[in-house]
Design an enzyme around this catalytic site. Structure first.
Site, PDB file in Angstrom:
ATOM      1  N   GLU A   1       0.745  -1.202   0.065  1.00 14.77           N
ATOM      2  CA  GLU A   1       0.052  -0.036   0.105  1.00 14.77           C
ATOM      3  C   GLU A   1       0.834   1.284   0.086  1.00 14.77           C
ATOM      4  O   GLU A   1       0.288   2.291  -0.614  1.00 14.77           O
ATOM      5  CB  GLU A   1      -0.890  -0.117   1.151  1.00 14.77           C
ATOM      6  CG  GLU A   1      -1.970  -1.223   1.055  1.00 14.77           C
ATOM      7  CD  GLU A   1      -1.419  -2.707   1.829  1.00 14.77           C
ATOM      8  OE1 GLU A   1      -0.055  -2.571   2.323  1.00 14.77           O
ATOM      9  OE2 GLU A   1      -1.955  -3.671   1.438  1.00 14.77           O
TER      10      GLU A   1
ATOM     11  N   ARG B   1     -18.558  -1.936   3.410  1.00 10.04           N
ATOM     12  CA  ARG B   1     -18.743  -3.486   2.635  1.00 10.04           C
ATOM     13  C   ARG B   1     -20.078  -3.828   2.736  1.00 10.04           C
ATOM     14  O   ARG B   1     -20.444  -4.394   1.340  1.00 10.04           O
ATOM     15  CB  ARG B   1     -17.949  -4.425   3.716  1.00 10.04           C
ATOM     16  CG  ARG B   1     -18.002  -5.810   3.439  1.00 10.04           C
ATOM     17  CD  ARG B   1     -17.263  -6.670   4.196  1.00 10.04           C
ATOM     18  NE  ARG B   1     -17.433  -8.056   3.865  1.00 10.04           N
ATOM     19  CZ  ARG B   1     -18.102  -9.043   4.619  1.00 10.04           C
ATOM     20  NH1 ARG B   1     -18.685  -8.727   5.804  1.00 10.04           N
ATOM     21  NH2 ARG B   1     -18.497 -10.128   4.399  1.00 10.04           N
TER      22      ARG B   1
HETATM   23  C1  LIG Z   1      -1.259  -4.664   4.962  1.00  9.90           C
HETATM   24  C2  LIG Z   1      -2.408  -5.610   4.271  1.00  9.90           C
HETATM   25  N1  LIG Z   1      -2.830  -5.486   3.217  1.00  9.90           N
HETATM   26  C3  LIG Z   1      -3.847  -6.142   2.523  1.00  9.90           C
HETATM   27  C4  LIG Z   1      -4.507  -7.166   3.253  1.00  9.90           C
HETATM   28  C5  LIG Z   1      -5.499  -8.265   2.585  1.00  9.90           C
HETATM   29  N2  LIG Z   1      -5.022  -9.383   2.294  1.00  9.90           N
HETATM   30  C6  LIG Z   1      -5.279 -10.543   3.287  1.00  9.90           C
HETATM   31  S1  LIG Z   1      -4.964 -11.891   2.529  1.00  9.90           S
HETATM   32  C7  LIG Z   1      -4.195 -11.376   1.344  1.00  9.90           C
HETATM   33  C8  LIG Z   1      -3.344 -11.958   0.325  1.00  9.90           C
HETATM   34  C9  LIG Z   1      -2.158 -12.852   0.852  1.00  9.90           C
HETATM   35  O1  LIG Z   1      -1.614 -13.446   0.012  1.00  9.90           O
HETATM   36  P1  LIG Z   1      -0.404 -14.594   0.494  1.00  9.90           P
HETATM   37  O2  LIG Z   1       0.575 -13.787   1.443  1.00  9.90           O
HETATM   38  O3  LIG Z   1       0.249 -15.133  -0.824  1.00  9.90           O
HETATM   39  O4  LIG Z   1      -1.409 -15.567   1.151  1.00  9.90           O
HETATM   40  P2  LIG Z   1      -1.876 -17.200   1.286  1.00  9.90           P
HETATM   41  O5  LIG Z   1      -1.727 -17.382  -0.345  1.00  9.90           O
HETATM   42  O6  LIG Z   1      -0.797 -18.009   2.016  1.00  9.90           O
HETATM   43  O7  LIG Z   1      -3.133 -17.137   1.842  1.00  9.90           O
HETATM   44  C10 LIG Z   1      -4.505 -10.062   1.169  1.00  9.90           C
HETATM   45  C11 LIG Z   1      -3.972  -8.832   0.078  1.00  9.90           C
HETATM   46  C12 LIG Z   1      -3.898  -7.503   4.662  1.00  9.90           C
HETATM   47  N3  LIG Z   1      -4.327  -8.388   5.312  1.00  9.90           N
HETATM   48  N4  LIG Z   1      -3.151  -6.648   4.996  1.00  9.90           N
END
Ligand SMILES: Cc1ncc(C[n+]2csc(CCOP(=O)(O)OP(=O)(O)O)c2C)c(N)n1
Ligand SMILES: [Mg+2]
Lengths: 285, 311
Positions: free
Chosen positions: B55, B164
């Site tokens: 971000e 939401r």
């Molecule tokens: C700072 C932040 N930005 C966005 C999110 C929203 N978010 C939750 S999970 C995710 C994707 C995560 O992907 P990854 O790290 O590859 O996790 P996995 O595939 O293991 O579930 C996002 C963007 C968040 N939790 N925190």
């Protein structure tokens, strides 16, 4: 070097299956949450909680305990399943996941649930936290170890690399990271959304000991943990190849299963598949 | 009653706006399906960029794009857009008065089950405190569309706070939404309800309950928190002599605070604030959480009764 014997290996395997089943049940009951990313690191988390880590459910605040930080906090159901299985709280609590008043928050809350080491959920922050905990261990000359689990999408956060730099700078050989390298994030494949590749080379360039393993192969996970203990003067990372949703065929590798929970039918189907896997394992034994 | 999530309205309006203006560029941080910028990405793939889960970099890129002449709309969840990237928003975007519109979804406690880590209850306060920043909290889908069109035309940075869940549609196509001008939805003389976002509809419902008891309140949709509509606040303070502010946000630094600042300075009358009382949110369904934190018609009605009685 601690070699794992057949008995311990079968425990680790069995616990991983139990946790996967609990994850499915909890998410089904909650009606929302993160299924794929709670299943992919179950084998790693099982090895940590049921083989590697020196922890005691009777004393969650014990100063010399090893610590696990779930930096990818959305995999909270998996952490909760591990803690319940370890005896940190009654198993019945699992069915309260995400409900109002529950200690099992949508993302881990260290002030609500015993055994949760860090309040995570905002991606990127857990690894800095783990660096701080490892640093405290060095200051106090304690021999506990700190483990941290990162998502492969999560490592797109700049602060992850700030933490990686700090861990090497302070020579934190009491810190070990796992990257749950499942290739997917929310908006698609990590390589298509924002490639963090080459992951292993990046850690290496920052001064870490880097291992590349299959995150569903218990022998490889255990071996990496053993190496992590031996390495001196720098932190270790295991970049662990995994399948998002591992264990449930219709969830595996499906990007849409990142942030949705199984409905009743899907719960049944998933539990049946996991049961079949368990039965097959028992026959082999 | 027709309902629509404000984030859905955002996704649609953004495509509409993108069709009209070629200088629009949209950024997201791996949440495009949730923030609904995925619709823009589908329509104009060459003007959409996914920053990944980064971000801070997204806000920095937004500033650079804007400095090079683009009109940038950047989206993520409110907690990350305003919290994680606060200082990039302040120094890279607002300091230079750049054309970046931060359109954040999943604000407030109605995020629900994800819990306190994901429920931004301080984003209005954060954004309001930054010089040059305009802050808009629309009550429904049609307001979002109008806000988006106005913000495009308005020079400088802005924060658009979206939610939401689906919420009731209050306005028709012909409402007169103007950034910086509160909307008087009901004119009553006993007290004034000044609300933003999802609390506008609760204010309207409370006003009906109160009317049945013979208490006649005004209802103001104060969709723009900054620049706040001083004239309307002073007018309502004079006419009704008591104000109750309603927001899905901490009572520290948000709409209630902004109203108090004006009232104290220009026309002191009793003001009360309903919102989160300096606490974090938690997991639960949106309705349960609204109940738990007192963001309800009942709580509004009780407060107005005692405000009117104690006058
Ligand atoms: C700072 C932040 N930005 C966005 C999110 C929203 N978010 C939750 S999970 C995710 C994707 C995560 O992907 P990854 O790290 O590859 O996790 P996995 O595939 O293991 O579930 C996002 C963007 C968040 N939790 N925190
Ligand atoms: Mg991933």
């Amino acid at each position: 070097m601690r070699e794992i014997n057949e008995k311990s290996l079968s425990i680790v395997k069995e616990k991983a299956l139990i946790m996967r089943r609990e994850v499915i049940k909890m998410l089904g009951e909650a009606g929302s949450g993160h299924t794929g990313g709670s299943l992919s690191p179950a084998d790693i988390v099982s090895c940590l909680y049921f083989w590697e880590m020196n922890i005691d459910a009777e004393r969650p605040d014990w100063e010399n305990r090893d610590r696990f930080v779930l930096s990818k906090g959305h995999a909270a159901p998996l952490l909760y399943a591990a803690l319940a299985e370890k005896g940190f709280f009654p198993r019945e609590w699992l069915s309260t996941l995400r409900k109002i008043g529950s200690p099992l928050q949508g993302h881990p809350d260290m002030r609500k649930l015993p055994g949760v080491e860090a309040s995570t959920g905002s991606l990127g922050q857990g690894i800095s936290w783990a660096v701080g905990m490892a640093l405290a261990g060095k200051i106090d000359k304690r021999d506990y170890r700190v483990y941290v689990l990162l998502g492969d999408g999560e490592i797109q956060e700049g602060m992850v690399w700030e933490a990686v730099m700090a861990a090497a700078h302070y020579k934190l050989d009491n810190l070990m990271a796992f990257v749950d390298y499942n290739g997917l994030q929310i908006d698609g494949k990590i390589k298509e959304v924002m490639s963090p590749e080459p992951i292993a080379d990046k850690f290496r360039a920052f001064g870490w000991e880097v291992l590349q393993i299959d995150g569903h192969d218990y022998q490889q996970i255990i071996a990496s943990l053993n190496i992590g203990r031996e390495v001196k003067g720098r932190p270790t990372v295991a970049v662990a190849r995994t399948v998002k949703g591992k264990g449930c065929s219709f969830i595996e590798n499906q990007v849409d299963w990142h942030g949705r929970a199984p409905n009743k039918e899907e719960v049944e189907k998933a539990l049946a598949e996991l049961q079949a896997e368990q039965d097959a394992a028992e026959i082999k034994r | 009653m027709e309902t629509q999530a404000t984030r859905d309205a955002y996704g649609k309006a953004l495509v509409e706006l993108g069709r009209l203006h070629e200088d629009i560029v949209v950024l997201d941080a791996d949440l495009s399906k949730s923030t609904k910028t995925a619709e823009f990405a589908r329509a104009f793939p060459e003007r959409f960029f996914n920053a990944g889960i980064a971000e801070q970099n997204m806000m920095g890129m937004a500033a650079g794009l804007a400095a090079a002449g683009k009109k940038v709309f950047a989206s993520s969840f409110a907690v990350f857009a305003t919290g994680r990237a606060f200082e990039q928003v302040r120094n890279s975007i607002a300091y230079g008065n750049l054309n970046v519109k931060i359109c954040a979804t999943h604000s407030g406690i109605t995020v629900g089950e994800d819990g306190g880590s994901h429920q931004s209850v301080e984003d209005i306060a954060l954004m309001r405190s930054i010089p040059n920043m305009c802050v808009v909290v629309p009550a429904d889908g049609p307001s979002v569309r109008k806000a988006l069109f106005s913000l495009y035309a308005r020079e400088g940075p802005a924060y658009l706070r979206l939610g939401r869940p689906s919420v009731p549609v209050i306005y028709g196509e012909d409402s007169d939404f103007e950034v910086g001008k509160g909307i008087e939805l009901k004119n009553g003389r006993d007290a004034s309800l000044i609300a933003c976002g999802i609390m506008v509809n609760e204010a309207l419902r409370a006003a009906e309950v109160l009317a049945a008891e013979g208490i006649d309140v005004s209802v103001i949709d104060m969709h723009t928190i900054k620049p706040i509509d001083k004239g309307l606040i002073v007018k309502k303070a004079r006419e009704t002599g008591a104000i109750l502010c309603l927001e899905e946000h901490t009572v520290l630094g948000g709409l209630g605070s902004a109203v108090c600042e004006v009232v104290c300075e220009y026309c002191p009358v009793p003001v009360r604030r309903i919102g989160l009382n300096d606490v974090f949110g938690q997991s639960g369904s949106p309705d349960e959480l609204l109940q738990h934190y007192g963001l309800t018609v009942d709580h509004i009605v009780q407060n107005i009764r005692s405000l009117v009685k104690n006058r």
